[in-house]
Scaffold this motif. Structure first.
Motif, PDB file in Angstrom:
ATOM      1  N   GLU A  63      27.518  18.732 -10.071  1.00  0.00           N
ATOM      2  CA  GLU A  63      26.913  18.623  -8.745  1.00  0.00           C
ATOM      3  C   GLU A  63      27.126  19.917  -7.947  1.00  0.00           C
ATOM      4  N   ILE A  64      26.026  20.525  -7.502  1.00  0.00           N
ATOM      5  CA  ILE A  64      26.128  21.728  -6.676  1.00  0.00           C
ATOM      6  C   ILE A  64      25.374  21.585  -5.351  1.00  0.00           C
ATOM      7  N   ASP A  65      24.620  20.506  -5.176  1.00  0.00           N
ATOM      8  CA  ASP A  65      23.760  20.395  -3.998  1.00  0.00           C
ATOM      9  C   ASP A  65      24.339  19.519  -2.892  1.00  0.00           C
ATOM     10  N   ASP A  66      25.066  18.464  -3.238  1.00  0.00           N
ATOM     11  CA  ASP A  66      25.616  17.574  -2.218  1.00  0.00           C
ATOM     12  C   ASP A  66      26.851  18.194  -1.580  1.00  0.00           C
ATOM     13  N   PHE A  67      26.973  18.005  -0.267  1.00  0.00           N
ATOM     14  CA  PHE A  67      28.158  18.473   0.441  1.00  0.00           C
ATOM     15  C   PHE A  67      29.313  17.479   0.293  1.00  0.00           C
ATOM     16  N   MET A  68      28.972  16.180   0.306  1.00  0.00           N
ATOM     17  CA  MET A  68      29.984  15.131   0.314  1.00  0.00           C
ATOM     18  C   MET A  68      29.633  14.072  -0.721  1.00  0.00           C
ATOM     19  N   THR A  69      30.596  13.203  -1.022  1.00  0.00           N
ATOM     20  CA  THR A  69      30.309  12.098  -1.941  1.00  0.00           C
ATOM     21  C   THR A  69      29.270  11.178  -1.293  1.00  0.00           C
ATOM     22  N   PRO A  70      28.496  10.450  -2.088  1.00  0.00           N
ATOM     23  CA  PRO A  70      27.481   9.549  -1.508  1.00  0.00           C
ATOM     24  C   PRO A  70      28.073   8.538  -0.534  1.00  0.00           C
ATOM     25  N   GLY A 123      43.419   5.079   6.766  1.00  0.00           N
ATOM     26  CA  GLY A 123      43.487   4.733   5.350  1.00  0.00           C
ATOM     27  C   GLY A 123      42.504   3.662   4.931  1.00  0.00           C
ATOM     28  N   GLU A 124      41.576   3.307   5.817  1.00  0.00           N
ATOM     29  CA  GLU A 124      40.618   2.254   5.499  1.00  0.00           C
ATOM     30  C   GLU A 124      39.537   2.772   4.532  1.00  0.00           C
ATOM     31  N   ALA A 125      38.864   1.845   3.876  1.00  0.00           N
ATOM     32  CA  ALA A 125      37.740   2.189   3.001  1.00  0.00           C
ATOM     33  C   ALA A 125      36.492   2.388   3.876  1.00  0.00           C
ATOM     34  N   PRO A 126      35.575   3.223   3.443  1.00  0.00           N
ATOM     35  CA  PRO A 126      35.615   3.994   2.189  1.00  0.00           C
ATOM     36  C   PRO A 126      36.465   5.251   2.325  1.00  0.00           C
ATOM     37  N   HIS A 127      36.897   5.752   1.181  1.00  0.00           N
ATOM     38  CA  HIS A 127      37.646   6.993   1.160  1.00  0.00           C
ATOM     39  C   HIS A 127      36.680   8.160   1.351  1.00  0.00           C
ATOM     40  N   LEU A 128      36.891   8.949   2.387  1.00  0.00           N
ATOM     41  CA  LEU A 128      35.986  10.055   2.699  1.00  0.00           C
ATOM     42  C   LEU A 128      36.405  11.306   1.932  1.00  0.00           C
ATOM     43  N   GLU A 129      35.430  11.920   1.281  1.00  0.00           N
ATOM     44  CA  GLU A 129      35.772  13.077   0.434  1.00  0.00           C
ATOM     45  C   GLU A 129      34.614  14.062   0.371  1.00  0.00           C
ATOM     46  N   LEU A 130      34.979  15.340   0.279  1.00  0.00           N
ATOM     47  CA  LEU A 130      34.002  16.402   0.052  1.00  0.00           C
ATOM     48  C   LEU A 130      33.788  16.600  -1.436  1.00  0.00           C
ATOM     49  N   ILE A 131      32.602  17.113  -1.807  1.00  0.00           N
ATOM     50  CA  ILE A 131      32.348  17.494  -3.196  1.00  0.00           C
ATOM     51  C   ILE A 131      33.055  18.823  -3.461  1.00  0.00           C
ATOM     52  N   GLN A 132      33.868  18.856  -4.493  1.00  0.00           N
ATOM     53  CA  GLN A 132      34.585  20.085  -4.815  1.00  0.00           C
ATOM     54  C   GLN A 132      33.677  21.051  -5.569  1.00  0.00           C
ATOM     55  N   PRO A 133      33.689  22.339  -5.201  1.00  0.00           N
ATOM     56  CA  PRO A 133      32.847  23.322  -5.904  1.00  0.00           C
ATOM     57  C   PRO A 133      33.209  23.393  -7.382  1.00  0.00           C
ATOM     58  N   PRO A 134      32.212  23.511  -8.273  1.00  0.00           N
ATOM     59  CA  PRO A 134      32.509  23.665  -9.701  1.00  0.00           C
ATOM     60  C   PRO A 134      33.134  25.026  -9.952  1.00  0.00           C
ATOM     61  N   THR A 135      34.054  25.082 -10.883  1.00  0.00           N
ATOM     62  CA  THR A 135      34.739  26.339 -11.182  1.00  0.00           C
ATOM     63  C   THR A 135      34.417  26.778 -12.597  1.00  0.00           C
ATOM     64  N   ILE A 167      16.461  30.169  -2.536  1.00  0.00           N
ATOM     65  CA  ILE A 167      17.630  30.317  -1.681  1.00  0.00           C
ATOM     66  C   ILE A 167      18.434  29.027  -1.786  1.00  0.00           C
ATOM     67  N   TYR A 168      19.715  29.176  -1.977  1.00  0.00           N
ATOM     68  CA  TYR A 168      20.612  28.029  -2.152  1.00  0.00           C
ATOM     69  C   TYR A 168      21.555  27.948  -0.959  1.00  0.00           C
ATOM     70  N   VAL A 169      21.724  26.761  -0.415  1.00  0.00           N
ATOM     71  CA  VAL A 169      22.670  26.513   0.676  1.00  0.00           C
ATOM     72  C   VAL A 169      23.535  25.340   0.258  1.00  0.00           C
ATOM     73  N   GLY A 170      24.828  25.576   0.076  1.00  0.00           N
ATOM     74  CA  GLY A 170      25.712  24.511  -0.377  1.00  0.00           C
ATOM     75  C   GLY A 170      27.168  24.898  -0.220  1.00  0.00           C
ATOM     76  N   ARG A 171      28.016  24.262  -1.036  1.00  0.00           N
ATOM     77  CA  ARG A 171      29.448  24.533  -0.971  1.00  0.00           C
ATOM     78  C   ARG A 171      29.905  25.518  -2.034  1.00  0.00           C
ATOM     79  N   SER A 172      29.023  25.905  -2.948  1.00  0.00           N
ATOM     80  CA  SER A 172      29.524  26.599  -4.132  1.00  0.00           C
ATOM     81  C   SER A 172      28.649  27.762  -4.579  1.00  0.00           C
ATOM     82  N   ALA A 173      28.252  28.614  -3.646  1.00  0.00           N
ATOM     83  CA  ALA A 173      27.405  29.753  -4.027  1.00  0.00           C
ATOM     84  C   ALA A 173      28.203  30.863  -4.688  1.00  0.00           C
ATOM     85  N   THR A 174      29.513  30.835  -4.588  1.00  0.00           N
ATOM     86  CA  THR A 174      30.321  31.931  -5.127  1.00  0.00           C
ATOM     87  C   THR A 174      31.013  31.556  -6.432  1.00  0.00           C
ATOM     88  N   THR A 175      30.595  30.469  -7.073  1.00  0.00           N
ATOM     89  CA  THR A 175      31.163  30.114  -8.372  1.00  0.00           C
ATOM     90  C   THR A 175      30.135  30.366  -9.456  1.00  0.00           C
TER      91      THR A 175
END
Length: 548
Positions: free
Chosen positions: A431-438, A485-497, A228-236
């Motif tokens: 990357e398919i498992d991480d929700f966000m950048t490290p 606008g301060e560091a670090p820049h917060l970002e989500l991992i984009q689903p692979p297409t 079972i996979y839980v992540g951001r990209s189960a539909t790609t």
């Protein structure tokens, strides 16, 4: 004249069992003196007469073997016959009496003979449930059967279902009143012939607007959840391809057939299934209803290994999703709907999503993994009105030696293994498992520590709306940081297409770099109609469990 029979002869099986697992003569003698009047010389003479010194092999029970026995007993819920089977496959050979002796000697018990033992185990079970409820609300969704398997597999305690449920009712009386009995449609039809004959795959979208995409695979014979996979990209398609490839490489086997819907996430992994079948020139032999033997050749032709159809007919996984919802996700569906309806969470809002992932991502993954473990080790009972339903424990059924394993090995040195490694290398760094950048994950963990979050559920409000105040506080901190606008820049991992075109490009890459992919012609037979119809006719009642 034969020697007159001694009381020691009544203990022959027990003595041989103890000797076979390394018990010394002194230890065996000490045991016998509590049962019968005997001299040590008599024991030694009997061991010699039974030729144990000369022929009987002995197994040293190491800590690793004990851990294996304990794991199979509690985690998988195995009976002794299944434990002996799995140990034997690893070259560890024990008789039923020897295994029983080892279990009891080291406290791996299924029954407790005294009230003192029984009361202590009940007290441990109560403490475990109460402690677990301070970290998670998942146990509130469990009925009698799920609760029994949860306590056994997670706490290593075997407590009767009625006794453990009585504890549950005392702790959560309001939950018991709200439980509903499941219903089912009583039908009978096709039986899958063995493990790895058919894997059924599909996605689960009930939490997608909360940012959690779920994809799962079930073995149709054993009803074991393969993954079972839980992540951001189960539909790609790229994500599900990677899930499939790393599963078959880890397990060392691919299924004979797969079943999924027409979704955009399917073509890549289904194509990989066909490619692997072609590498080893896979052939299966079967008989029709008239007893005529047929051969079915698999190959790059997708329809030789894979069945497409609507999700509503992909019964094996669809039926399990309903149980997954009642046993694990209902509370989270209600919670996320409340957040959305009250404007406390906006789907696709980056700040809201980062806060949700930071707090609820680890919790959901842990709870869902626990539920899969409970399911895989629970007992599906024999049912008089549905004789086609195969009873047993999913783990045990998947590893059975009663029915043939229809899977095809993916082992090092085989063409299929080489092909799988090449295909996996193309997606290994995606990357398919991480929700966000490290950097985002680390920053969120620092903020949660600053505001005093420790993962504990402290109040009654948290039992219904887990960590709501912490979430709202972190969400505001994230939004302020992003605006600043301060560091670090917060970002989500984009689903692979990538879809069918990406698979074609991948095959082109493989053809150019490896000779096993050079043949352009499609090979393999269409799945025989009688097999296809049988698979399509699999009904949902296999999954009914009265988890009251």
């Amino acid at each position: 004249m034969p020697r007159p029979k001694s009381d020691i002869d009544n203990f022959q099986d027990e003595i041989i069992a103890r000797w076979s697992v390394g018990e010394s003569i002194d230890d065996i003698f000490e045991y016998l003196t509590t049962e019968i009047a005997i001299g040590k010389r008599t024991l030694e003479r009997r061991l010699s007469e039974w030729q144990l010194f000369r022929y009987q092999s002995r197994t040293t029970i190491t800590p690793d073997i004990l851990d294996k026995i304990r794991y199979l007993t509690f985690h998988h819920g195995y009976k002794d016959v299944s434990i002996i089977r799995d140990l034997g496959r690893e070259g560890i050979h024990l008789s039923p009496r020897a295994l029983q002796f080892v279990r009891l000697k080291h406290g791996i018990k299924r029954r407790y003979r005294t009230d003192e033992e029984r009361n202590e185990v009940l007290a441990q079970a109560r403490r475990f449930i109460e402690n677990h409820s301070t970290h998670s609300t998942s146990v509130r969704s469990y009925g009698r059967s799920y609760l029994y398997n949860f306590v056994r597999s997670q706490a290593g305690l075997l407590v009767g279902k009625n006794r453990i449920y009585q504890i549950y009712k005392e702790i959560y009386p309001e939950e018991v009143q709200q439980r509903r009995r499941a219903t089912w449609i009583n039908r009978t039809d096709f039986q899958v012939p063995g493990p790895n004959f058919l894997w059924s795959l599909d996605g689960y979208a009930k939490l997608a607007d909360f940012g959690f995409q779920i994809y799962g695979c079930i073995d149709a014979y054993s009803r074991l959840i393969i993954w079972i996979y839980v992540g951001r990209s189960a539909t790609t398609a790229i994500s599900t391809l990677k899930q499939y490839l790393r599963t078959i490489l880890t397990a060392g086997v691919r299924p004979c057939f797969t079943r999924a819907d027409h979704g955009v996430e399917t073509p890549l992994w289904a194509g990989a299934q066909a490619t692997l079948a072609d590498q080893d020139q896979s052939v299966i032999t079967y008989k029709d209803e008239q007893g005529v033997v047929h051969q079915h050749r698999q190959g790059t032709r997708l329809s030789s290994v894979h069945l497409m159809g609507p999700s509503t007919r992909n019964i094996k996984i669809e039926s399990w999703w309903r149980l997954f919802r009642s046993g694990s996700t209902d509370r989270w569906i209600a919670f996320k709907s409340e957040l959305i309806n009250n404007g406390l969470f906006i789907p696709n809002d980056k700040c809201d999503q980062i806060a949700v992932y930071a707090i609820y991502g680890p919790i959901l993954r842990k709870e869902f993994a626990e539920f899969v473990q409970i399911w895989n080790s629970h007992t599906i009972r024999k049912q008089k009105t549905r004789p086609h339903v195969r009873p047993g424990i999913p783990y045990d059924l998947y590893n059975t030696d009663v029915d043939a394993d229809w899977g095809f090995p993916i082992k090092e040195g085989a063409k299929s293994y080489e092909a799988a490694k090449i295909m996996y290398s193309a997606v290994e760094n995606i990357e398919i498992d991480d929700f966000m950048t490290p950097e985002t994950t680390d920053w969120c963990e620092e903020q949660l520590e600053i505001i005093g979050y420790n993962g504990m559920l402290n109040a009654n409000e948290d039992q219904i709306r887990p960590h709501l105040q912490i979430y709202l506080e972190l969400r505001d901190i994230v939004r302020y940081h992003v605006i600043s606008g301060e560091a670090p820049h917060l970002e989500l991992i984009q689903p692979p297409t990538g879809g069918t075109e990406a698979y074609i490009q991948l095959l082109d890459l493989l053809r150019n770099n490896h000779p096993v992919f050079a043949n352009e012609n499609l090979r393999g037979d269409e799945i025989p109609q009688e097999i296809a119809q049988g698979i399509q006719g699999i009904q949902e009642e296999d999954y009914y469990i009265n988890d009251e």
